[in-house]
Design a protein around this motif. Structure first.
Motif, PDB file in Angstrom:
ATOM      1  N   GLU A 166      -8.371   0.684   3.886  1.00 24.86           N
ATOM      2  CA  GLU A 166      -7.650   1.635   4.735  1.00 24.86           C
ATOM      3  C   GLU A 166      -8.600   2.704   5.258  1.00 24.86           C
ATOM      4  O   GLU A 166      -8.592   3.040   6.451  1.00 24.86           O
ATOM      5  CB  GLU A 166      -6.514   2.276   3.947  1.00 24.86           C
ATOM      6  N   LEU A 204      -2.963  -2.437   2.154  1.00 27.17           N
ATOM      7  CA  LEU A 204      -4.413  -2.571   2.090  1.00 27.17           C
ATOM      8  C   LEU A 204      -4.942  -1.761   0.912  1.00 27.17           C
ATOM      9  O   LEU A 204      -4.310  -0.802   0.470  1.00 27.17           O
ATOM     10  CB  LEU A 204      -5.046  -2.037   3.378  1.00 27.17           C
ATOM     11  N   SER A 205      -6.106  -2.136   0.429  1.00 27.38           N
ATOM     12  CA  SER A 205      -6.747  -1.318  -0.594  1.00 27.38           C
ATOM     13  C   SER A 205      -7.113   0.034   0.021  1.00 27.38           C
ATOM     14  O   SER A 205      -7.261   0.162   1.253  1.00 27.38           O
ATOM     15  CB  SER A 205      -8.009  -2.006  -1.112  1.00 27.38           C
ATOM     16  N   ALA A 206      -7.253   1.038  -0.821  1.00 30.79           N
ATOM     17  CA  ALA A 206      -7.621   2.366  -0.338  1.00 30.79           C
ATOM     18  C   ALA A 206      -8.965   2.320   0.401  1.00 30.79           C
ATOM     19  O   ALA A 206      -9.160   2.996   1.420  1.00 30.79           O
ATOM     20  CB  ALA A 206      -7.691   3.340  -1.507  1.00 30.79           C
ATOM     21  N   GLU A 207      -9.865   1.480  -0.087  1.00 31.47           N
ATOM     22  CA  GLU A 207     -11.185   1.351   0.546  1.00 31.47           C
ATOM     23  C   GLU A 207     -11.076   0.752   1.938  1.00 31.47           C
ATOM     24  O   GLU A 207     -11.709   1.234   2.884  1.00 31.47           O
ATOM     25  CB  GLU A 207     -12.088   0.480  -0.332  1.00 31.47           C
TER      26      GLU A 207
END
Length: 517
Positions: free
Chosen positions: A480, A475-478
């Motif tokens: 997550e 997943l993207s850090a955002e």
């Protein structure tokens, strides 16, 4: 009936884009299983948050039966992307466990080891748990482990303004919307057998499904039972049903629908009275009524409205604001897709429901509803045969291909308005009518035969593959961070609800009974 339909299509052609003003949501269930393909006996993972209050990740019947809920979004692509993100987050936070890829459960060795979902110590949480305890007594734990996908669908305000103008309707907004959603519901029921035919993916089951009932199905192998031409055994008599007590809910108008549900949730059922309510100090069910609550109404498609707060009943919400959206409940989890469903399926369903919405929809009596149920059962068990499985109100019988030909024909102008991807999705289903071996159910059985594997091993192989793929796609850090924060917030929200309780559970149940009258 086609005159009104043709008029509506013509007027919509002059209002390009109206049919794109929609909201779509998905709810997908999935068992948590161990690496060797057994139902997890671990509690709901803390990293996933509170199953009681999390907006996207909860549980259905069992502690191990996850349910992923997307927000309502404007397209199938967004809905599928939302589902994919939720599943990826879950796959990364359940340790070495996996997300079972099929509707029919994995092999079950011990029914009593199935843990009913726990929602904490608040009265509301205990109520949700008790409802599931009641389901276990009424229908058995194994039936409740069967998974599905729900497709939620609604039109936006702009679309409704155009629909009202096209029909020249002067009813109140609530009355008009509710009536048209019920028109769609009745028409969808009439051709609902197309869902198991095209998208049914449960033609076989593990023999452990019959631990608590007589094993009557033919053998695929020593560990698997099936019917040679089955499409969706999940929708057959061995799957989800609540036919222990006779009741009827009309979809002709909202008042009749609410009255039917009221009767079912307030009339005691002898088959359930034998279990009692509170036996030796332990609750077994909320009540002995035909349905403990409205959610127990297992129908193919149903209208929905969301209560504004805890004090508003579902009936009151419907009466005040009418129908908000419809929920299609017929879809199997497809083991042929990593997310249990694909874009072509979603596009076809949207186009089909839109067609059902635009067609004229005569009233439906109990005789027709019973006929629809029988047609559904026939297709679920024997849908890929060339037999005449569909019976009309006039007593005429048809093959599935003959019965679906006019439905797919009516979908053509709707798919043309929606665009090329929907036309391609329609074409793909037409090919399945021409060649039943292309249906999901046939492809499942073909794979099992080609690999000489049981249903358990077939599903376990795909489960391992899809879980690996989910974990290999980060997943993207955002995203997550967003899911992680939602999990923390849900745990805090559950604690706040538990701390705010003032009533005993006995008093809470008595208050619920009073409010539902």
């Amino acid at each position: 009936m086609r005159d009104l339909f043709d008029t509506r299509i013509q007027r919509l052609t002059e209002n390009s884009g109206v049919l794109r003003d929609v909201l779509i949501g998905l709810e997908r269930e999935s068992l948590r299983v161990t690496p060797d393909g057994k139902i997890s006996d671990a509690p709901h993972p803390t990293a996933l948050g509170s199953a009681f209050t999390h907006p996207s990740i909860t549980t259905d019947f069992a502690e191990a039966l996850l349910e992923f809920i997307t927000p309502a979004v404007p397209s199938e692509e967004e809905a599928l992307a939302q589902l994919a993100a939720i599943m990826r987050y879950a796959a990364h936070h359940i340790g070495d466990e996996m997300l079972w890829c099929a509707s029919m459960p994995c092999a079950i060795n011990d029914v009593e080891s199935i843990r009913i979902a726990d929602y904490g110590i608040s009265n509301e949480g205990k109520f949700k748990h008790l409802y599931r305890v009641g389901l276990a007594y009424r229908y058995g734990k194994i039936m409740q482990m069967i998974s599905g996908i729900h497709f939620n669908f609604s039109f936006g305000d702009t679309a409704w303004e155009i629909f009202r103008h096209i029909d020249g309707n002067t009813d109140s907004d609530i009355t008009f919307r509710s009536a048209r959603y019920l028109d769609m519901t009745r028409n969808a029921l009439r051709s609902s057998f197309l869902i198991p035919y095209f998208f049914g993916a449960s033609p076989a089951v593990d023999r452990s499904l019959f631990l608590c009932k007589k094993d009557t199905l033919p053998k695929f192998d020593d560990d698997t039972r099936y019917f040679p031409y089955a499409t969706a055994l999940r929708l057959s008599d061995i799957g989800y049903s609540n036919r222990k007590c006779s009741f009827y809910v009309s979809f002709d108008n909202l008042d009749k629908y609410l009255d039917g549900l009221y009767q079912a949730t307030h009339r005691s059922c002898p088959a359930f009275e034998k279990y009692g309510i509170n036996v030796d100090g332990e609750y077994r069910q909320i009540n002995t009524n035909i349905l403990q609550i409205e959610n127990e109404f297992y129908t193919a498609i149903r209208p929905k409205q969301i209560p504004k707060d805890k004090s508003e009943t579902r009936r009151s919400a419907f009466q005040k604001r009418g129908i908000r959206y419809v929920e299609l409940r017929l879809l199997d989890v497809s083991p042929l897709s990593p997310f249990g469903i694909d874009l072509d399926t979603l596009r076809f369903i949207r186009a089909w429901l839109t067609t059902c919405f635009l067609l004229e929809s005569p009233p439906m009596d109990e005789k027709e509803r019973n006929l629809i149920d029988q047609n559904m059962l026939n297709v679920s068990v024997n849908g890929r045969s060339q037999e005449k499985l569909i019976t009309s109100l006039r007593g005429e019988t048809y093959t599935v291909e003959e019965a679906l030909r006019p439905v797919l024909l009516a979908m053509e102008p709707v798919c043309a308005l929606l665009g090329e991807p929907y036309q391609k999705a329609l074409h793909k289903q037409r090919e399945k009518l021409r060649d039943p071996d292309q249906t999901f159910s046939a492809r499942v059985l073909t794979e099992m035969r080609d690999n000489i594997e049981s249903h358990q091993n077939f599903a376990l192989r795909h489960t391992r593959q899809y879980t690996r793929e989910l974990r290999e796609t980060p997943l993207s850090a955002e995203a997550e961070q967003s899911f992680s924060q939602a999990a923390k917030d849900s745990l805090a929200q559950q604690k706040n609800i538990e701390a705010a309780d003032k009533l005993s559970f006995d008093d809470y149940l008595a208050h619920h009974e009073k409010m539902s009258r």
